[in-house]
Write an enzyme that holds these catalytic residues in place. Structure first.
Site, PDB file in Angstrom:
ATOM      1  N   ASP A   1       7.556  -6.918   2.301  1.00 15.98           N
ATOM      2  CA  ASP A   1       7.467  -5.674   1.547  1.00 15.98           C
ATOM      3  C   ASP A   1       8.225  -4.601   2.314  1.00 15.98           C
ATOM      4  O   ASP A   1       7.967  -4.382   3.506  1.00 15.98           O
ATOM      5  CB  ASP A   1       5.985  -5.294   1.417  1.00 15.98           C
ATOM      6  CG  ASP A   1       5.684  -4.590   0.108  1.00 15.98           C
ATOM      7  OD1 ASP A   1       6.426  -3.654  -0.224  1.00 15.98           O
ATOM      8  OD2 ASP A   1       4.708  -4.977  -0.555  1.00 15.98           O
TER       9      ASP A   1
ATOM     10  N   GLU B   1       9.712  -3.165  -7.230  1.00 16.68           N
ATOM     11  CA  GLU B   1       8.612  -2.493  -7.945  1.00 16.68           C
ATOM     12  C   GLU B   1       9.249  -1.387  -8.785  1.00 16.68           C
ATOM     13  O   GLU B   1       9.275  -0.220  -8.415  1.00 16.68           O
ATOM     14  CB  GLU B   1       7.591  -1.908  -6.972  1.00 16.68           C
ATOM     15  CG  GLU B   1       6.326  -1.502  -7.716  1.00 16.68           C
ATOM     16  CD  GLU B   1       5.476  -0.485  -6.989  1.00 16.68           C
ATOM     17  OE1 GLU B   1       4.344  -0.292  -7.408  1.00 16.68           O
ATOM     18  OE2 GLU B   1       5.951   0.136  -6.018  1.00 16.68           O
TER      19      GLU B   1
ATOM     20  N   ASP C   1       9.348  -1.532  -2.395  1.00 15.31           N
ATOM     21  CA  ASP C   1       8.258  -0.680  -2.867  1.00 15.31           C
ATOM     22  C   ASP C   1       8.820   0.558  -3.568  1.00 15.31           C
ATOM     23  O   ASP C   1       9.761   1.189  -3.078  1.00 15.31           O
ATOM     24  CB  ASP C   1       7.438  -0.249  -1.638  1.00 15.31           C
ATOM     25  CG  ASP C   1       6.188   0.508  -2.006  1.00 15.31           C
ATOM     26  OD1 ASP C   1       5.346  -0.068  -2.707  1.00 15.31           O
ATOM     27  OD2 ASP C   1       6.049   1.676  -1.579  1.00 15.31           O
TER      28      ASP C   1
ATOM     29  N   HIS D   1      -2.011  -6.095  -6.170  1.00 11.81           N
ATOM     30  CA  HIS D   1      -2.922  -5.294  -5.353  1.00 11.81           C
ATOM     31  C   HIS D   1      -3.111  -3.886  -5.931  1.00 11.81           C
ATOM     32  O   HIS D   1      -3.927  -3.125  -5.429  1.00 11.81           O
ATOM     33  CB  HIS D   1      -2.409  -5.223  -3.909  1.00 11.81           C
ATOM     34  CG  HIS D   1      -1.131  -4.444  -3.800  1.00 11.81           C
ATOM     35  ND1 HIS D   1       0.082  -4.917  -4.270  1.00 11.81           N
ATOM     36  CD2 HIS D   1      -0.872  -3.208  -3.321  1.00 11.81           C
ATOM     37  CE1 HIS D   1       1.018  -4.012  -4.066  1.00 11.81           C
ATOM     38  NE2 HIS D   1       0.469  -2.960  -3.496  1.00 11.81           N
ATOM     39  N   ASP D   2      -2.325  -3.537  -6.937  1.00 12.40           N
ATOM     40  CA  ASP D   2      -2.483  -2.234  -7.593  1.00 12.40           C
ATOM     41  C   ASP D   2      -3.154  -2.346  -8.967  1.00 12.40           C
ATOM     42  O   ASP D   2      -3.597  -1.343  -9.514  1.00 12.40           O
ATOM     43  CB  ASP D   2      -1.114  -1.570  -7.806  1.00 12.40           C
ATOM     44  CG  ASP D   2      -0.440  -1.176  -6.499  1.00 12.40           C
ATOM     45  OD1 ASP D   2      -1.148  -0.794  -5.551  1.00 12.40           O
ATOM     46  OD2 ASP D   2       0.800  -1.258  -6.433  1.00 12.40           O
TER      47      ASP D   2
HETATM   48  C1  GLC Z   1       3.478   0.943  -4.340  1.00 12.36           C
HETATM   49  C2  GLC Z   1       2.467   0.000  -3.773  1.00 12.36           C
HETATM   50  C3  GLC Z   1       1.168   0.732  -3.697  1.00 12.36           C
HETATM   51  C4  GLC Z   1       1.341   1.923  -2.784  1.00 12.36           C
HETATM   52  C5  GLC Z   1       2.494   2.794  -3.259  1.00 12.36           C
HETATM   53  C6  GLC Z   1       2.878   3.791  -2.214  1.00 12.36           C
HETATM   54  O1  GLC Z   1       3.126   1.345  -5.621  1.00 12.36           O
HETATM   55  O2  GLC Z   1       2.387  -1.156  -4.534  1.00 12.36           O
HETATM   56  O3  GLC Z   1       0.123  -0.090  -3.239  1.00 12.36           O
HETATM   57  O4  GLC Z   1       0.167   2.674  -2.777  1.00 12.36           O
HETATM   58  O5  GLC Z   1       3.636   2.038  -3.513  1.00 12.36           O
HETATM   59  O6  GLC Z   1       3.555   3.153  -1.161  1.00 12.36           O
END
Ligand code: GLC
Ligand code: CA
Length: 572
Positions: free
Chosen positions: A111, A271, A213, A333-334
């Protein structure tokens, strides 16, 4: 009737890179496997479970952040990009993990938190130390408005202003997430080079690529407009001034070029939340030269079973992304876990199997989230509220519902830890755990394995074209996957709690005949490729026998009318 054998029509297509049809398994290392009894998962825990992942049949792992971090946002506030946090292990543990994964044919994506660092990162400490510090422009600093208000009235994704005031240098720094996550300034050449150095570091250490990310947020509107109504219009996380800016393309293109300079088909998984399918198509880059695999949030954010809605999203992803591989997922995880979010309380296991088949029968790439393959559920709000805040959990976070320990066994601690797990084990672990489900032919785990095997072993499922079909019953979603060599698969879903019969139309050219059922749940469907009856929340995956010949239409009529009672082929 002329029936051509499967591979006789044309040569097999040229091999495509692994990532175009991979299954990538997301691991939240904190919650996967603890090996030293501190209640926190670690890299050695991932290594210990590689045999399990190989047995399940995935191609790659996406590891969420394991870098040193104050954990304001569990690792997504990085304090050092090129080290392993002591609670997760050492660089030597990482190197061993890569070596062992390779032996099993598994790749690892790390990541990469591109948009921001921790406010405890030495770069930010330097940047905030004075207005003329060499790293001042690595982050986004602005003076306030004349009335003392922050530079803009924008809202951060986690709530509150996007700006935090620094009393020492009397300026505000920008953060689209928490105040502990100051945004980088990607317009700064120094910052760019430093982050590209991080990229090379992990590529040199055996990473097969990155999960990027928060890619929409790398740049902001340089005019810093005020928002007339921050609560109206686009959602906070997709305002035109805070996301999706054109400058992002160059950064992603440069990143991709770095990866393409390495051997081994390294890949970028993004993402890449977007509001429309056109914007998603653009994230692949104008010459397919940016993100290899942008996650499809238009699909991933769907929250209830609706055949029409799924058809719409899948048709879009398959037909309007210029042939690039779509990237489907449900849980992360979100996100809430799909067993909980799609389950109706009565058919959750069948629904879990249906959602699994929805993504694993598609062209392109699928993401699985640890534990979905055993039907893990969310923690309840009460369990999250009762879980102590403290060194292991510095901030209350509703997303912790989907981050509970992996359920390996029915024992206390779920086989995850010999100590006290940092978050409680979710309800249902006595029944839903790896050990028990491996021995149960009807388990969710066995269903995932069958699906993954089928996907690997069936050329039409691996790389066949998507053929949209029309189910006349609105509760049913149907499509086919076919190859030029005549191989084909029909996939049909009943997204309701009642038995449904449907006509299936829209076959291009001759209607093929059903050959045999490859996989079905909860019971075999009955019918033909033009009419089918499915049990509640039923999934039917069958191979097709294509009827080709000089008088295609006449042949097709004979093929279509051959009614079949489909029987389940066991693939234990
Ligand atoms: C992405 C991650 C999330 C995190 C955010 C800020 O959305 O998946 O878990 O809180 O970025 O880094
Ligand atoms: Ca540990």
């Amino acid at each position: 009737m002329l029936i051509l054998p499967w591979a006789a029509v044309s040569a097999a297509p040229a091999p495509t890179p692994w990532w175009t049809h991979a299954v990538i398994y997301e691991i939240y290392p904190r919650s996967f496997q603890d090996t030293n009894g501190d209640g926190v998962g670690d890299l050695n825990g991932v290594t210990r479970r590689l045999d399990y992942l190989q047995h399940l049949g995935v191609d790659a792992i996406w590891l969420t952040p394991f870098y040193p971090s104050p954990n304001a946002d569990f690792g997504y506030d990085v304090a050092d990009y090129t080290k392993v946090a002591p609670e997760y292990g050492t660089m030597a543990d990482w190197d061993r993990l890569v070596r062992e994964a390779r032996k099993r044919g598994l790749r690892i994506l790390v990541d990469l938190v591109l948009n921001h660092s921790s406010d405890q990162h030495p770069w930010f400490k330097e940047s905030r130390s004075s207005i003329d510090n060499a790293k001042r422009d690595w982050y986004v600093w602005r003076s306030g408005r004349t009335d003392g208000e922050p530079p803009t009235n924008w809202e951060s994704i986690f709530g509150g202003s996007t700006w935090t005031y620094d009393t020492a240098t009397r300026q505000w720094y920008y953060h689209i997430f928490l105040p502990q996550q100051p945004d980088f300034n990607w317009a700064s050449p120094g910052l760019r080079e430093a982050m590209f150095g991080v990229v090379r570091f992990w590529l040199n250490h055996g990473a097969s690529g990155f999960r990027l990310d928060a890619t929409p947020y790398l740049f902001e509107d340089p005019a810093w407009p005020q928002d007339p109504d921050p609560k109206a219009g686009a959602p906070t996380w997709l305002k035109p001034y805070n996301s999706g800016r054109a400058e992002t393309h160059q950064v992603l293109h440069d990143l991709r070029s770095i990866l393409d300079g390495y051997p081994g088909e390294r890949a970028l998984l993004g993402e890449s939340a977007t509001a429309t399918i056109e914007e998603l198509a653009a994230t692949y880059g104008p010459r397919h030269d940016e993100i290899n695999l942008p996650m499809d949030f238009l699909f991933g954010n769907l929250t209830h079973l609706d055949a029409g809605m799924f058809k719409h999203q899948v048709d879009d992803a398959e037909l309007r992304l210029n042939g690039d591989p779509p990237v489907f997922f449900f849980s992360s995880h979100d996100h809430p876990r799909q067993w909980s979010s799609f389950g109706d309380g009565a058919h959750n296991d069948d629904i879990a199997k249906l959602t699994a088949a929805l993504i694993l029968t598609q062209r392109g790439t699928a993401l699985l989230y640890y534990g979905e393959e055993i039907g893990m559920r969310d923690l309840s709000a009460a369990q999250i509220a009762a879980a102590p805040l403290g060194v292991h959990r510095p901030r209350a976070d509703y997303r912790d519902r989907a981050r509970s320990p992996m359920q390996w066994t029915a024992a206390k601690g779920a086989g995850f830890t010999a100590g006290t797990p940092w978050l409680p084990v979710a309800d249902g672990a006595g029944q839903y755990n790896v050990q028990g489900e491996r021995d149960d032919p009807n388990s969710i785990y066995r269903w995932y394995r069958h699906l993954l095997q089928l996907r690997h072993d069936t050329p039409a499922l691996r790389d066949g074209a998507y053929v949209p079909l029309e189910a006349e019953n609105p509760q049913v979603f149907a499509f086919a996957r076919t190859r030029a060599d005549g191989a084909g698969v029909l996939v049909v879903f009943n997204m309701s709690e009642a038995t449904q019969t449907t006509q299936i139309r829209g076959w291009p050219g001759a209607t093929p005949t059903l050959d045999r059922v490859l996989l079905a749940n909860p019971a075999p469907a009955k019918g033909t490729s033009s009419e089918m009856t499915l049990p509640p929340f039923g999934v039917s995956i069958s191979s097709l026998r294509r009827c080709l010949g000089p008088d295609d239409q006449a042949v097709s009529a004979r093929c279509t009318n051959r009614s079949t009672t489909l029987s389940m082929i066991s693939r234990q």
